[in-house]
Scaffold this motif. Structure first.
Motif, PDB file in Angstrom:
ATOM      1  N   GLU A  96     -17.198  36.672  -4.215  1.00 44.09           N
ATOM      2  CA  GLU A  96     -15.979  36.301  -3.477  1.00 44.09           C
ATOM      3  C   GLU A  96     -14.767  36.105  -4.385  1.00 44.09           C
ATOM      4  OE1 GLU A  96     -18.633  34.415  -3.946  1.00 44.09           O
ATOM      5  OE2 GLU A  96     -17.791  32.696  -5.025  1.00 44.09           O
ATOM      6  N   ARG A  97     -14.977  36.014  -5.697  1.00 46.40           N
ATOM      7  CA  ARG A  97     -13.832  35.846  -6.610  1.00 46.40           C
ATOM      8  C   ARG A  97     -13.064  37.156  -6.815  1.00 46.40           C
ATOM      9  NH1 ARG A  97     -17.110  32.585 -11.127  1.00 46.40           N
ATOM     10  NH2 ARG A  97     -18.724  33.901 -10.248  1.00 46.40           N
ATOM     11  N   CYS A  98     -13.661  38.275  -6.415  1.00 48.03           N
ATOM     12  CA  CYS A  98     -13.035  39.594  -6.624  1.00 48.03           C
ATOM     13  C   CYS A  98     -11.735  39.693  -5.831  1.00 48.03           C
ATOM     14  CB  CYS A  98     -14.020  40.681  -6.180  1.00 48.03           C
ATOM     15  SG  CYS A  98     -13.275  42.316  -6.139  1.00 48.03           S
ATOM     16  N   ASP A  99     -10.659  40.111  -6.512  1.00 42.71           N
ATOM     17  CA  ASP A  99      -9.383  40.298  -5.811  1.00 42.71           C
ATOM     18  C   ASP A  99      -8.995  41.777  -5.756  1.00 42.71           C
ATOM     19  OD1 ASP A  99      -8.724  40.819  -8.394  1.00 42.71           O
ATOM     20  OD2 ASP A  99      -7.151  39.305  -8.579  1.00 42.71           O
ATOM     21  N   ARG A 103     -25.134  34.344 -11.858  1.00 41.30           N
ATOM     22  CA  ARG A 103     -24.182  33.505 -11.146  1.00 41.30           C
ATOM     23  C   ARG A 103     -23.682  32.336 -12.011  1.00 41.30           C
ATOM     24  NH1 ARG A 103     -20.457  33.745  -7.170  1.00 41.30           N
ATOM     25  NH2 ARG A 103     -19.956  31.621  -6.681  1.00 41.30           N
ATOM     26  N   HIS A 104     -24.613  31.686 -12.739  1.00 40.79           N
ATOM     27  CA  HIS A 104     -24.200  30.509 -13.519  1.00 40.79           C
ATOM     28  C   HIS A 104     -24.228  30.762 -15.027  1.00 40.79           C
ATOM     29  CE1 HIS A 104     -24.148  28.367  -9.773  1.00 40.79           C
ATOM     30  NE2 HIS A 104     -25.384  28.795  -9.530  1.00 40.79           N
ATOM     31  N   ALA A 128     -16.107  38.165 -11.610  1.00 38.13           N
ATOM     32  CA  ALA A 128     -16.605  38.287 -10.234  1.00 38.13           C
ATOM     33  C   ALA A 128     -17.820  39.205 -10.123  1.00 38.13           C
ATOM     34  CB  ALA A 128     -15.479  38.830  -9.341  1.00 38.13           C
ATOM     35  N   ILE A 129     -18.167  39.889 -11.225  1.00 40.39           N
ATOM     36  CA  ILE A 129     -19.292  40.834 -11.120  1.00 40.39           C
ATOM     37  C   ILE A 129     -20.595  40.105 -11.415  1.00 40.39           C
ATOM     38  CG2 ILE A 129     -20.300  42.996 -11.993  1.00 40.39           C
ATOM     39  CD1 ILE A 129     -17.473  44.022 -12.433  1.00 40.39           C
ATOM     40  N   GLN A 130     -21.497  40.237 -10.495  1.00 42.48           N
ATOM     41  CA  GLN A 130     -22.809  39.600 -10.651  1.00 42.48           C
ATOM     42  C   GLN A 130     -23.875  40.680 -10.769  1.00 42.48           C
ATOM     43  OE1 GLN A 130     -22.743  36.503 -11.165  1.00 42.48           O
ATOM     44  NE2 GLN A 130     -20.672  36.152 -10.424  1.00 42.48           N
ATOM     45  N   PHE A 131     -24.957  40.316 -11.450  1.00 41.63           N
ATOM     46  CA  PHE A 131     -26.092  41.218 -11.569  1.00 41.63           C
ATOM     47  C   PHE A 131     -27.265  40.515 -10.902  1.00 41.63           C
ATOM     48  CE2 PHE A 131     -29.518  43.468 -13.809  1.00 41.63           C
ATOM     49  CZ  PHE A 131     -29.095  44.772 -13.631  1.00 41.63           C
ATOM     50  N   GLY A 132     -27.507  40.867  -9.663  1.00 42.35           N
ATOM     51  CA  GLY A 132     -28.559  40.216  -8.882  1.00 42.35           C
ATOM     52  C   GLY A 132     -28.323  38.719  -8.842  1.00 42.35           C
ATOM     53  N   LYS A 133     -29.413  37.967  -8.949  1.00 39.83           N
ATOM     54  CA  LYS A 133     -29.288  36.508  -8.881  1.00 39.83           C
ATOM     55  C   LYS A 133     -29.239  35.885 -10.276  1.00 39.83           C
ATOM     56  CE  LYS A 133     -34.333  36.060  -8.111  1.00 39.83           C
ATOM     57  NZ  LYS A 133     -34.637  37.052  -9.082  1.00 39.83           N
ATOM     58  N   LEU A 135     -31.190  36.644 -19.658  1.00 37.31           N
ATOM     59  CA  LEU A 135     -32.069  35.524 -20.003  1.00 37.31           C
ATOM     60  C   LEU A 135     -31.398  34.315 -20.615  1.00 37.31           C
ATOM     61  CD1 LEU A 135     -34.859  37.637 -21.734  1.00 37.31           C
ATOM     62  CD2 LEU A 135     -34.886  36.755 -19.420  1.00 37.31           C
ATOM     63  N   PHE A 136     -30.400  34.551 -21.479  1.00 41.54           N
ATOM     64  CA  PHE A 136     -29.983  33.455 -22.336  1.00 41.54           C
ATOM     65  C   PHE A 136     -28.686  32.775 -21.936  1.00 41.54           C
ATOM     66  CE2 PHE A 136     -32.508  36.030 -25.404  1.00 41.54           C
ATOM     67  CZ  PHE A 136     -33.515  35.104 -25.551  1.00 41.54           C
ATOM     68  N   GLY A 137     -28.053  33.230 -20.901  1.00 40.55           N
ATOM     69  CA  GLY A 137     -26.720  32.718 -20.637  1.00 40.55           C
ATOM     70  C   GLY A 137     -26.693  31.347 -19.995  1.00 40.55           C
ATOM     71  N   LEU A 138     -27.842  30.770 -19.751  1.00 39.69           N
ATOM     72  CA  LEU A 138     -27.889  29.599 -18.890  1.00 39.69           C
ATOM     73  C   LEU A 138     -27.310  28.322 -19.490  1.00 39.69           C
ATOM     74  CD1 LEU A 138     -31.403  30.260 -17.375  1.00 39.69           C
ATOM     75  CD2 LEU A 138     -29.217  30.482 -16.221  1.00 39.69           C
TER      76      LEU A 138
END
Ligand SMILES: Cc1cc2nc3c(=O)[nH]c(=O)nc-3n(C[C@H](O)[C@H](O)[C@H](O)COP(=O)(O)O)c2cc1C
Ligand code: SF4
Ligand code: SF4
Length: 263
Positions: free
Chosen positions: A201-204, A253-254, A245-250, A128-131
């Motif tokens: 895509e940032r995952c190496d 991302r930001h 590079a790890i995302q949790f759903g949508k 919730l709060f990272g925006l």
């Protein structure tokens, strides 16, 4: 004194407290060992120590599942050895302290101290709060009282372990119904929730997430990072990925990622 510190941490809050304690105890001249509670570790050397300190985050009003399993499966049985427990939490502990204390008592420890640290809520911060910077600052506000509480913590731990007097832990009846209800929902939806992890895509393919997962729940297979179903949603993989590079759903991302700190 010979002191053993056992802790679990996903987002890093409990790790921050545990390592502060470890460093301070060493400076004070104690013989200290620190160990992270991951699946399958050995704790055979705990009986050689004069006292045990156990630290856990609160997840769904309970101590971390991995830590509980480690205590139940790997902790040797002792006789009346003093143990100090500490929790980090984001708003409501429920009766996590009683659960952790009972697991230790079943192994023969007596509980001589308890400390609960209100800290940034790692789950809310991710969802919730990272925006924006101001909301992140607000969400991290509880950490501002941490330096003061940490400064008195190591002395309190040593005093309690030396004194060895068992404390009475208060059961929090007022919150039980609410926390049971939310915890039940959380566990029901957890299998769906954990399907949200993915590497972008940032995952190496560096393998850090595989190495840090305390439940051995991540694999790299055919050039892809794959999450299994044995996840406690601790967010350790998400927090420690060196490429973010790890995302949790949508949701993430930001998001500006939370890293625990002492202000
Ligand atoms: C899956 C999950 C569940 C959580 N449940 C609770 C909770 O029930 N009560 C609470 O006060 N905080 C809860 N939190 C917040 C954490 O307890 C808090 O941020 C803690 O300091 C995290 O410690 P860690 O960074 O060492 O993992 C939860 C966090 C996560 C990731
Ligand atoms: S830690 Fe991050 S970059 Fe490394 S393999 Fe895992 S997802 Fe990819
Ligand atoms: S997969 Fe990630 S969130 Fe799940 S237990 Fe492992 S490190 Fe924790």
């Amino acid at each position: 004194m010979k002191i053993f510190v056992l802790y679990f941490s996903g987002g890093g809050n409990t790790q921050l407290v545990a390592h502060h304690l470890f460093n301070r105890l060493k400076q004070m001249g104690h013989d200290v060992r620190i160990r992270f509670a991951r699946k399958g570790i050995s704790l055979g050397d705990v009986p050689e120590f004069d006292g045990l300190v156990v630290g856990s985050p609160v997840y769904a009003y309970s101590p971390a599942q991995t830590l509980m399993e480690v205590i139940e499966q790997s902790m040797p049985t002792v006789s009346d050895k003093p143990s100090f427990i500490f929790l980090t939490y984001g708003g409501l502990v429920g009766n996590a302290h009683i659960e952790l204390a009972n697991a230790l008592k079943n192994r023969g420890f007596k509980i001589v101290g308890l400390e609960e640290f209100l800290m940034a809520d790692t789950l809310f911060l991710m969802l919730l709060f990272g925006l924006t910077k101001p909301t992140k600052w607000l969400a991290e506000l509880p950490n501002r009282s941490i330096p003061k509480r940490l400064s008195q913590f190591p002395e309190k731990v040593v005093r309690s372990l030396r004194d060895g007097t068992e404390i009475e832990l208060k059961y929090r009846r007022y919150s039980q119904k609410l926390t049971d209800f939310i915890a039940q929902k959380f566990h029901r939806f957890k299998p769906k929730l954990i399907e949200n992890f993915r590497a972008d895509e940032r995952c190496d393919l560096c393998g850090v997430c595989v190495a840090v997962c305390p439940r051995k729940n991540i694999e790299i297979c055919n050039g892809q990072v794959i999450w299994g179903v044995d996840c406690e949603l601790c967010l350790r993989c998400y927090t420690l990925c060196p490429r973010d590079a790890i995302q949790f759903g949508k949701w993430t991302r930001h998001v500006i990622k939370y890293k625990p700190y002492i202000p």
